[in-house]
Design a protein around this motif. Sequence first.
Motif, PDB file in Angstrom:
ATOM      1  N   THR A  12      22.789  -3.187 -36.260  1.00  0.00           N
ATOM      2  CA  THR A  12      22.497  -3.713 -37.592  1.00  0.00           C
ATOM      3  C   THR A  12      21.725  -2.719 -38.438  1.00  0.00           C
ATOM      4  O   THR A  12      22.098  -2.412 -39.572  1.00  0.00           O
ATOM      5  CB  THR A  12      21.674  -5.015 -37.458  1.00  0.00           C
ATOM      6  N   GLU A  47      23.740  -0.576 -41.377  1.00  0.00           N
ATOM      7  CA  GLU A  47      22.927  -0.419 -42.583  1.00  0.00           C
ATOM      8  C   GLU A  47      23.221   0.895 -43.302  1.00  0.00           C
ATOM      9  O   GLU A  47      23.356   0.929 -44.527  1.00  0.00           O
ATOM     10  CB  GLU A  47      21.436  -0.506 -42.245  1.00  0.00           C
ATOM     11  N   ARG A  65      29.693  -6.162 -48.442  1.00  0.00           N
ATOM     12  CA  ARG A  65      29.174  -7.373 -47.817  1.00  0.00           C
ATOM     13  C   ARG A  65      28.947  -7.074 -46.344  1.00  0.00           C
ATOM     14  O   ARG A  65      29.846  -6.573 -45.669  1.00  0.00           O
ATOM     15  CB  ARG A  65      30.144  -8.537 -47.993  1.00  0.00           C
ATOM     16  N   VAL A  66      27.754  -7.378 -45.864  1.00  0.00           N
ATOM     17  CA  VAL A  66      27.414  -7.205 -44.449  1.00  0.00           C
ATOM     18  C   VAL A  66      27.380  -8.587 -43.814  1.00  0.00           C
ATOM     19  O   VAL A  66      26.635  -9.468 -44.244  1.00  0.00           O
ATOM     20  CB  VAL A  66      26.053  -6.497 -44.281  1.00  0.00           C
ATOM     21  N   LEU A  75      26.014 -10.447 -41.347  1.00  0.00           N
ATOM     22  CA  LEU A  75      24.848 -10.290 -40.482  1.00  0.00           C
ATOM     23  C   LEU A  75      25.025 -10.944 -39.115  1.00  0.00           C
ATOM     24  O   LEU A  75      24.607 -10.377 -38.099  1.00  0.00           O
ATOM     25  CB  LEU A  75      23.600 -10.836 -41.176  1.00  0.00           C
ATOM     26  N   SER A 107      16.444  -6.652 -37.957  1.00  0.00           N
ATOM     27  CA  SER A 107      17.535  -7.250 -38.731  1.00  0.00           C
ATOM     28  C   SER A 107      17.024  -7.800 -40.057  1.00  0.00           C
ATOM     29  O   SER A 107      17.677  -7.626 -41.100  1.00  0.00           O
ATOM     30  CB  SER A 107      18.217  -8.364 -37.929  1.00  0.00           C
ATOM     31  N   VAL A 131      18.106  -6.700 -43.921  1.00  0.00           N
ATOM     32  CA  VAL A 131      18.443  -7.624 -45.002  1.00  0.00           C
ATOM     33  C   VAL A 131      17.620  -7.289 -46.247  1.00  0.00           C
ATOM     34  O   VAL A 131      18.160  -7.177 -47.352  1.00  0.00           O
ATOM     35  CB  VAL A 131      18.226  -9.090 -44.570  1.00  0.00           C
ATOM     36  N   ARG A 138      19.524  -5.918 -49.583  1.00  0.00           N
ATOM     37  CA  ARG A 138      19.447  -6.787 -50.767  1.00  0.00           C
ATOM     38  C   ARG A 138      18.537  -6.181 -51.822  1.00  0.00           C
ATOM     39  O   ARG A 138      18.898  -6.088 -52.992  1.00  0.00           O
ATOM     40  CB  ARG A 138      18.909  -8.163 -50.382  1.00  0.00           C
ATOM     41  N   ILE A 183      24.394  -9.936 -48.266  1.00  0.00           N
ATOM     42  CA  ILE A 183      24.326 -10.361 -46.864  1.00  0.00           C
ATOM     43  C   ILE A 183      25.041 -11.703 -46.764  1.00  0.00           C
ATOM     44  O   ILE A 183      24.708 -12.646 -47.491  1.00  0.00           O
ATOM     45  CB  ILE A 183      22.865 -10.472 -46.379  1.00  0.00           C
TER      46      ILE A 183
END
Length: 173
Positions: free
Chosen positions: A112, A117, A131-132, A134, A151, A155, A159, A166
Amino acid sequence: MTDTALILIDVQRGFDDPSWGKRNNPDAEANTARLLDAWTGPLVLVRHDSTEPGSPLRPGQDGNRFKPELDRAEPDLVFAKDVNSAFHGEVDLDAWLKARGITDIVLAGIQTNMCVETTARVGGNLGYRVRVVLDATFTFDLEGLTADELSRATVANLRGGGFAEIVSTDDVL
C-alpha cells in the motif's frame, strides 16, 4: 470503461514470506480476485523484479511469480519493474496508456505505502484520474508503525496531496 485501466501492482507470492513481518488486510487477495473477475476494461499486471540478493521477489525465485488469484487473468500488458513506480518499469506505461486513450487508472496490489502509493503519486502527476482500491492492498509493519497506520498515512498522503481518490472494491464494482 475502456478509458479506465485496472493496474495490479506486485501481487506476488514472495510477499507471503514471513521475513516481511506482520501485514494488514487479510482480505486484500480476495478483493483483488473480485476486481479481476468483474473487470471488463484494459488490465495491466506489474511484477517487482528485485535486485536484492536475498529477496523472495528476485527473478527465478518462486516468490517472483504472481499469486494464484491472478492465474485466471487475461492481461493486456504484463511487465516488470525494479523500483517503486509502475511508471518506471520495462515498459513506458504512460505512453502505453495514452496510446489507448486511457485517462483513468484503478490501482490495487502490494505494498500500500510503497509501490501502490508511488504509482498513484506519479499517475496523478501525469494527469490521470487515479483511484486506489484500498481494501485490495496490504502492507507490513515498518519503522515502529503498524501496517494499518501506514495505510492510513497513505490515504492521507494521496487524498491530501490530490494524487488519488481512495475507494473500496464495492465502489469500483
